[in-house]
Motif scaffolding. Structure first.
Motif, PDB file in Angstrom:
ATOM      1  N   MET A   1      -3.037  17.457  11.134  1.00  0.00           N
ATOM      2  CA  MET A   1      -3.368  16.710   9.939  1.00  0.00           C
ATOM      3  C   MET A   1      -2.092  16.161   9.325  1.00  0.00           C
ATOM      4  SD  MET A   1      -6.402  18.673   7.922  1.00  0.00           S
ATOM      5  CE  MET A   1      -5.732  20.304   7.955  1.00  0.00           C
ATOM      6  N   GLN A   2      -2.296  15.230   8.442  1.00  0.00           N
ATOM      7  CA  GLN A   2      -1.187  14.624   7.716  1.00  0.00           C
ATOM      8  C   GLN A   2      -1.642  14.302   6.299  1.00  0.00           C
ATOM      9  OE1 GLN A   2      -0.706  11.588  10.522  1.00  0.00           O
ATOM     10  NE2 GLN A   2      -2.335  10.321   9.749  1.00  0.00           N
ATOM     11  N   PRO A   3      -0.715  14.260   5.353  1.00  0.00           N
ATOM     12  CA  PRO A   3      -1.108  13.916   3.979  1.00  0.00           C
ATOM     13  C   PRO A   3      -1.576  12.471   3.889  1.00  0.00           C
ATOM     14  CG  PRO A   3       1.158  14.730   4.071  1.00  0.00           C
ATOM     15  CD  PRO A   3       0.676  14.599   5.469  1.00  0.00           C
ATOM     16  N   SER A   4      -2.478  12.218   2.989  1.00  0.00           N
ATOM     17  CA  SER A   4      -2.970  10.866   2.753  1.00  0.00           C
ATOM     18  C   SER A   4      -2.216  10.262   1.576  1.00  0.00           C
ATOM     19  CB  SER A   4      -4.470  10.908   2.448  1.00  0.00           C
ATOM     20  OG  SER A   4      -4.897   9.673   1.928  1.00  0.00           O
ATOM     21  N   ARG A   5      -1.594   9.122   1.807  1.00  0.00           N
ATOM     22  CA  ARG A   5      -0.875   8.456   0.728  1.00  0.00           C
ATOM     23  C   ARG A   5      -1.840   7.958  -0.346  1.00  0.00           C
ATOM     24  NH1 ARG A   5       3.117   4.520   3.822  1.00  0.00           N
ATOM     25  NH2 ARG A   5       2.394   5.434   5.749  1.00  0.00           N
ATOM     26  N   ALA A   6      -3.045   7.583   0.056  1.00  0.00           N
ATOM     27  CA  ALA A   6      -4.031   7.110  -0.919  1.00  0.00           C
ATOM     28  C   ALA A   6      -4.457   8.241  -1.859  1.00  0.00           C
ATOM     29  CB  ALA A   6      -5.245   6.531  -0.198  1.00  0.00           C
ATOM     30  N   VAL A   7      -4.645   9.438  -1.326  1.00  0.00           N
ATOM     31  CA  VAL A   7      -5.013  10.572  -2.173  1.00  0.00           C
ATOM     32  C   VAL A   7      -3.861  10.916  -3.108  1.00  0.00           C
ATOM     33  CG1 VAL A   7      -5.580  13.039  -2.176  1.00  0.00           C
ATOM     34  CG2 VAL A   7      -6.707  11.505  -0.558  1.00  0.00           C
ATOM     35  N   MET A   8      -2.639  10.922  -2.581  1.00  0.00           N
ATOM     36  CA  MET A   8      -1.479  11.221  -3.430  1.00  0.00           C
ATOM     37  C   MET A   8      -1.318  10.166  -4.524  1.00  0.00           C
ATOM     38  SD  MET A   8       1.190  12.624  -0.590  1.00  0.00           S
ATOM     39  CE  MET A   8       2.212  13.727  -1.545  1.00  0.00           C
ATOM     40  N   ALA A   9      -1.569   8.904  -4.180  1.00  0.00           N
ATOM     41  CA  ALA A   9      -1.466   7.838  -5.179  1.00  0.00           C
ATOM     42  C   ALA A   9      -2.555   7.988  -6.241  1.00  0.00           C
ATOM     43  CB  ALA A   9      -1.564   6.476  -4.504  1.00  0.00           C
ATOM     44  N   PRO A 127      -8.282  27.795   0.005  1.00  0.00           N
ATOM     45  CA  PRO A 127      -9.651  28.136  -0.373  1.00  0.00           C
ATOM     46  C   PRO A 127     -10.637  26.985  -0.157  1.00  0.00           C
ATOM     47  CG  PRO A 127      -8.116  28.705  -2.112  1.00  0.00           C
ATOM     48  CD  PRO A 127      -7.351  27.959  -1.079  1.00  0.00           C
ATOM     49  N   TRP A 128     -10.273  25.770  -0.520  1.00  0.00           N
ATOM     50  CA  TRP A 128     -11.098  24.588  -0.302  1.00  0.00           C
ATOM     51  C   TRP A 128     -10.216  23.524   0.311  1.00  0.00           C
ATOM     52  CZ3 TRP A 128     -16.239  24.107  -0.786  1.00  0.00           C
ATOM     53  CH2 TRP A 128     -16.913  25.102  -1.503  1.00  0.00           C
ATOM     54  N   LEU A 129     -10.761  22.782   1.220  1.00  0.00           N
ATOM     55  CA  LEU A 129     -10.004  21.745   1.911  1.00  0.00           C
ATOM     56  C   LEU A 129     -10.724  20.418   1.737  1.00  0.00           C
ATOM     57  CD1 LEU A 129      -7.612  21.202   3.839  1.00  0.00           C
ATOM     58  CD2 LEU A 129      -9.161  21.660   5.722  1.00  0.00           C
ATOM     59  N   MET A 130     -10.049  19.438   1.152  1.00  0.00           N
ATOM     60  CA  MET A 130     -10.601  18.094   1.040  1.00  0.00           C
ATOM     61  C   MET A 130      -9.909  17.215   2.072  1.00  0.00           C
ATOM     62  SD  MET A 130     -10.508  15.304  -2.000  1.00  0.00           S
ATOM     63  CE  MET A 130      -9.483  14.004  -1.338  1.00  0.00           C
ATOM     64  N   LEU A 131     -10.708  16.589   2.913  1.00  0.00           N
ATOM     65  CA  LEU A 131     -10.166  15.718   3.946  1.00  0.00           C
ATOM     66  C   LEU A 131     -10.732  14.315   3.800  1.00  0.00           C
ATOM     67  CD1 LEU A 131     -10.521  18.071   7.041  1.00  0.00           C
ATOM     68  CD2 LEU A 131      -8.449  17.557   5.766  1.00  0.00           C
ATOM     69  N   VAL A 132      -9.878  13.336   4.027  1.00  0.00           N
ATOM     70  CA  VAL A 132     -10.287  11.938   4.130  1.00  0.00           C
ATOM     71  C   VAL A 132      -9.856  11.449   5.499  1.00  0.00           C
ATOM     72  CG1 VAL A 132     -10.206  11.478   1.643  1.00  0.00           C
ATOM     73  CG2 VAL A 132      -8.166  11.131   3.015  1.00  0.00           C
ATOM     74  N   ARG A 133     -10.316  10.262   5.871  1.00  0.00           N
ATOM     75  CA  ARG A 133     -10.035   9.726   7.202  1.00  0.00           C
ATOM     76  C   ARG A 133      -8.537   9.682   7.492  1.00  0.00           C
ATOM     77  NH1 ARG A 133     -13.206   6.523  10.600  1.00  0.00           N
ATOM     78  NH2 ARG A 133     -14.711   6.303   8.923  1.00  0.00           N
ATOM     79  N   ALA A 134      -7.721   9.369   6.504  1.00  0.00           N
ATOM     80  CA  ALA A 134      -6.273   9.270   6.715  1.00  0.00           C
ATOM     81  C   ALA A 134      -5.641  10.621   7.050  1.00  0.00           C
ATOM     82  CB  ALA A 134      -5.596   8.679   5.489  1.00  0.00           C
ATOM     83  N   ASN A 135      -6.299  11.732   6.686  1.00  0.00           N
ATOM     84  CA  ASN A 135      -5.765  13.055   6.991  1.00  0.00           C
ATOM     85  C   ASN A 135      -5.863  13.396   8.472  1.00  0.00           C
ATOM     86  OD1 ASN A 135      -7.149  14.059   3.948  1.00  0.00           O
ATOM     87  ND2 ASN A 135      -4.963  14.085   4.330  1.00  0.00           N
ATOM     88  N   VAL A 136      -6.898  12.924   9.139  1.00  0.00           N
ATOM     89  CA  VAL A 136      -7.146  13.371  10.508  1.00  0.00           C
ATOM     90  C   VAL A 136      -7.149  12.263  11.549  1.00  0.00           C
ATOM     91  CG1 VAL A 136      -8.409  15.422   9.795  1.00  0.00           C
ATOM     92  CG2 VAL A 136      -9.647  13.315  10.163  1.00  0.00           C
ATOM     93  N   GLY A 137      -7.243  11.026  11.190  1.00  0.00           N
ATOM     94  CA  GLY A 137      -7.277   9.948  12.163  1.00  0.00           C
ATOM     95  C   GLY A 137      -8.708   9.541  12.497  1.00  0.00           C
ATOM     96  N   GLY A 138      -8.860   8.365  13.087  1.00  0.00           N
ATOM     97  CA  GLY A 138     -10.169   7.771  13.322  1.00  0.00           C
ATOM     98  C   GLY A 138     -11.090   8.557  14.229  1.00  0.00           C
ATOM     99  N   SER A 139     -10.688   8.839  15.469  1.00  0.00           N
ATOM    100  CA  SER A 139     -11.579   9.531  16.400  1.00  0.00           C
ATOM    101  C   SER A 139     -11.768  10.991  15.994  1.00  0.00           C
ATOM    102  CB  SER A 139     -11.038   9.445  17.828  1.00  0.00           C
ATOM    103  OG  SER A 139      -9.780  10.084  17.914  1.00  0.00           O
ATOM    104  N   ASP A 140     -10.743  11.618  15.445  1.00  0.00           N
ATOM    105  CA  ASP A 140     -10.876  12.994  14.976  1.00  0.00           C
ATOM    106  C   ASP A 140     -11.785  13.074  13.748  1.00  0.00           C
ATOM    107  OD1 ASP A 140      -9.236  13.945  16.969  1.00  0.00           O
ATOM    108  OD2 ASP A 140      -7.430  13.849  15.741  1.00  0.00           O
ATOM    109  N   TRP A 141     -11.770  12.050  12.915  1.00  0.00           N
ATOM    110  CA  TRP A 141     -12.647  11.997  11.747  1.00  0.00           C
ATOM    111  C   TRP A 141     -14.107  11.990  12.184  1.00  0.00           C
ATOM    112  CZ3 TRP A 141     -12.631  12.910   6.800  1.00  0.00           C
ATOM    113  CH2 TRP A 141     -13.588  12.363   5.970  1.00  0.00           C
ATOM    114  N   ARG A 142     -14.408  11.166  13.170  1.00  0.00           N
ATOM    115  CA  ARG A 142     -15.785  11.087  13.675  1.00  0.00           C
ATOM    116  C   ARG A 142     -16.206  12.417  14.292  1.00  0.00           C
ATOM    117  NH1 ARG A 142     -18.791   9.556  18.228  1.00  0.00           N
ATOM    118  NH2 ARG A 142     -20.637   8.347  17.669  1.00  0.00           N
ATOM    119  N   ALA A 143     -15.318  13.031  15.057  1.00  0.00           N
ATOM    120  CA  ALA A 143     -15.628  14.322  15.674  1.00  0.00           C
ATOM    121  C   ALA A 143     -15.843  15.401  14.606  1.00  0.00           C
ATOM    122  CB  ALA A 143     -14.508  14.739  16.615  1.00  0.00           C
ATOM    123  N   LEU A 144     -15.047  15.381  13.551  1.00  0.00           N
ATOM    124  CA  LEU A 144     -15.213  16.345  12.460  1.00  0.00           C
ATOM    125  C   LEU A 144     -16.566  16.184  11.784  1.00  0.00           C
ATOM    126  CD1 LEU A 144     -14.094  18.496  10.453  1.00  0.00           C
ATOM    127  CD2 LEU A 144     -13.163  16.569   9.147  1.00  0.00           C
TER     128      LEU A 144
END
Length: 168
Positions: A1-9, A127-144
């Motif tokens: 995973m990677q941080p999302s710049r949009a979420v940080m913004a 405890p809780w994990l919020m993920l957006v598409r930018a965190n995991v990438g396109g194909s991994d997002w769909r698989a998730l």
């Protein structure tokens, strides 16, 4: 995973908006000569600014902490949580009641299946994990999202409980 710049913004913008609102709330009545009122106002202002800065720091740190974290999705509805530079992951389960998919974001709660002791060397999942598409990438997002839809509904603990509306 990677941080999302949009979420940080968005975290930064929300906190900036709150900071601008503070100028209007605490700016009125500045010329009051009563020392008790001014002292209470300064104390309240410092407390609110402290809370605002603490929540900003917490929000940015939580998103930045996703860097280097990996999640291995298991076929049985469990996941393995790997932190950066740790070889052994933490086996976690997820309950359907603790999983929310809004389409643009996914919230899930990894619950470790093993006891997390101080000397285990295993990192504890958040405890809780919020993920957006930018965190995991396109194909991994769909698989998730597919995994969430099909696997988390098979929670073994939920299968042993009786349904909430059973017909007798």
């Amino acid at each position: 995973m990677q941080p999302s710049r949009a979420v940080m913004a968005s975290v930064l913008v929300a906190h900036l908006a709150a900071a601008l609102a503070l100028f209007h709330v605490f700016g009125s009545g500045v010329g009051v000569e009563d020392e008790v009122v001014n002292g209470a106002r300064v104390a309240a202002l410092l407390m609110v600014w402290g809370v605002l800065l603490a929540t900003l720091w917490h929000g940015l740190r939580a998103e930045a902490a996703k860097r280097g974290v990996s999640i291995l999705l298991e076929p049985g509805g469990e996941l393995v949580w790997f932190a950066s530079d740790v070889e052994q992951g933490v086996l976690c389960g997820t309950a359907p009641s603790a999983t929310v998919d809004l389409g643009w974001a996914v919230w899930l709660r990894p619950v470790p299946r093993v006891e997390m002791g101080e000397g285990t060397g295993m990192p504890a999942p958040v405890p809780w994990l919020m993920l957006v598409r930018a965190n995991v990438g396109g194909s991994d997002w769909r698989a998730l999202k597919i995994w969430l839809r099909h696997k988390t509904s098979r929670d073994p603990a939920a299968a042993t409980e009786s349904p909430p509306h059973s017909v007798v």
